[in-house]
Design a protein around this motif. Sequence first.
Motif, mmCIF file in Angstrom:
data_model
loop_
_atom_site.group_PDB
_atom_site.id
_atom_site.type_symbol
_atom_site.label_atom_id
_atom_site.label_comp_id
_atom_site.label_asym_id
_atom_site.label_seq_id
_atom_site.Cartn_x
_atom_site.Cartn_y
_atom_site.Cartn_z
ATOM 1 N N LYS A 33 0.837 -1.215 0.000
ATOM 2 C CA LYS A 33 0.000 0.000 0.000
ATOM 3 C C LYS A 33 0.868 1.260 0.000
ATOM 4 C CE LYS A 33 -2.716 -1.775 3.313
ATOM 5 N NZ LYS A 33 -3.693 -1.848 4.422
ATOM 6 N N ARG A 37 1.221 4.138 -2.933
ATOM 7 C CA ARG A 37 1.027 5.555 -2.618
ATOM 8 C C ARG A 37 2.211 6.393 -3.080
ATOM 9 N NH1 ARG A 37 1.466 9.401 1.679
ATOM 10 N NH2 ARG A 37 3.183 8.207 2.590
ATOM 11 N N ILE A 52 -8.884 -1.812 -2.582
ATOM 12 C CA ILE A 52 -8.357 -3.150 -2.291
ATOM 13 C C ILE A 52 -9.477 -4.051 -1.793
ATOM 14 C CG2 ILE A 52 -6.705 -4.457 -0.904
ATOM 15 C CD1 ILE A 52 -4.888 -2.030 -0.928
ATOM 16 N N ILE A 84 -6.912 -5.595 -6.509
ATOM 17 C CA ILE A 84 -6.852 -4.129 -6.412
ATOM 18 C C ILE A 84 -7.519 -3.530 -7.653
ATOM 19 C CG2 ILE A 84 -5.372 -2.100 -6.114
ATOM 20 C CD1 ILE A 84 -3.166 -4.002 -5.109
#
Length: 219
Positions: A33, A37, A52, A84
Amino acid sequence: MSHPIIADLNKRYTAKKYDSSKRISSEDMDVLKEAIRLSASSINSQPWKFIILETDVAKQRFHDTFANMHQFNQPHALEASHVILFAHNPHFTKDDYRKVVDAEVSSGHLPADMYDGMLNGGFTFAESNTDEAGFNGHWTKAQIYIALGNTLHVLARLGIASTPMEGVDSSLIGESFKDELGGYVCEFALAIGYHKDGEDYNYGLPKARLAMEDVITVL
Ligand SMILES: Cc1cc2nc3c(=O)[nH]c(=O)nc-3n(C[C@H](O)[C@H](O)[C@H](O)COP(=O)(O)O)c2cc1C
């Protein structure tokens, strides 16, 4: 070539069958994650959302979006550890960009007195990719592919298998995940997890890439 980066990239491949009993650890999900990002984007626009799907309920919702097409990808919806949804903002506005420039300043990356310069200067780039109706989805969609590339590489390093899927029904995903998408558009998804031993025909095959001289020119 024996460099570890090349070894990882040769090992990564598109999984065709997942072992539904194997789950990605929460530690690896946290790394993933954060890596997503940190993906780069034009003018740092970050015109994306990554949804997700972790619970059986969420994965079932995704599974049901294959009712009309691309059923070859459908098994991954329930068998992969996670899916995802990569979504982009088709109408990226100056107000959206304002949030980015806010983060530029609050993070310490941009001096506060350069706020207007970045907001107005940077956004001309978005404007040059925007039509009269405010649509710039071609440009914002290009940005989420950068995040996909980054994600695939990180997954390779984590030893997690994956399947990028443009074979999805964007329209049914849009209906089923309307609330979560909030006006963003999902045109591809990524299944992630661990392949099923002995049942994944793509596992362990050599890479089939064009020759170096066909794709890379050094001047
Ligand atoms: C954007 C994108 C969309 C893809 N869509 C699908 C798909 O819907 N289903 C599938 O099985 N593979 C899909 N693939 C996998 C490609 O076919 C695969 O990456 C390519 O053949 C190279 O093989 P490799 O990933 O095993 O190295 C997709 C890959 C990318 C990058």
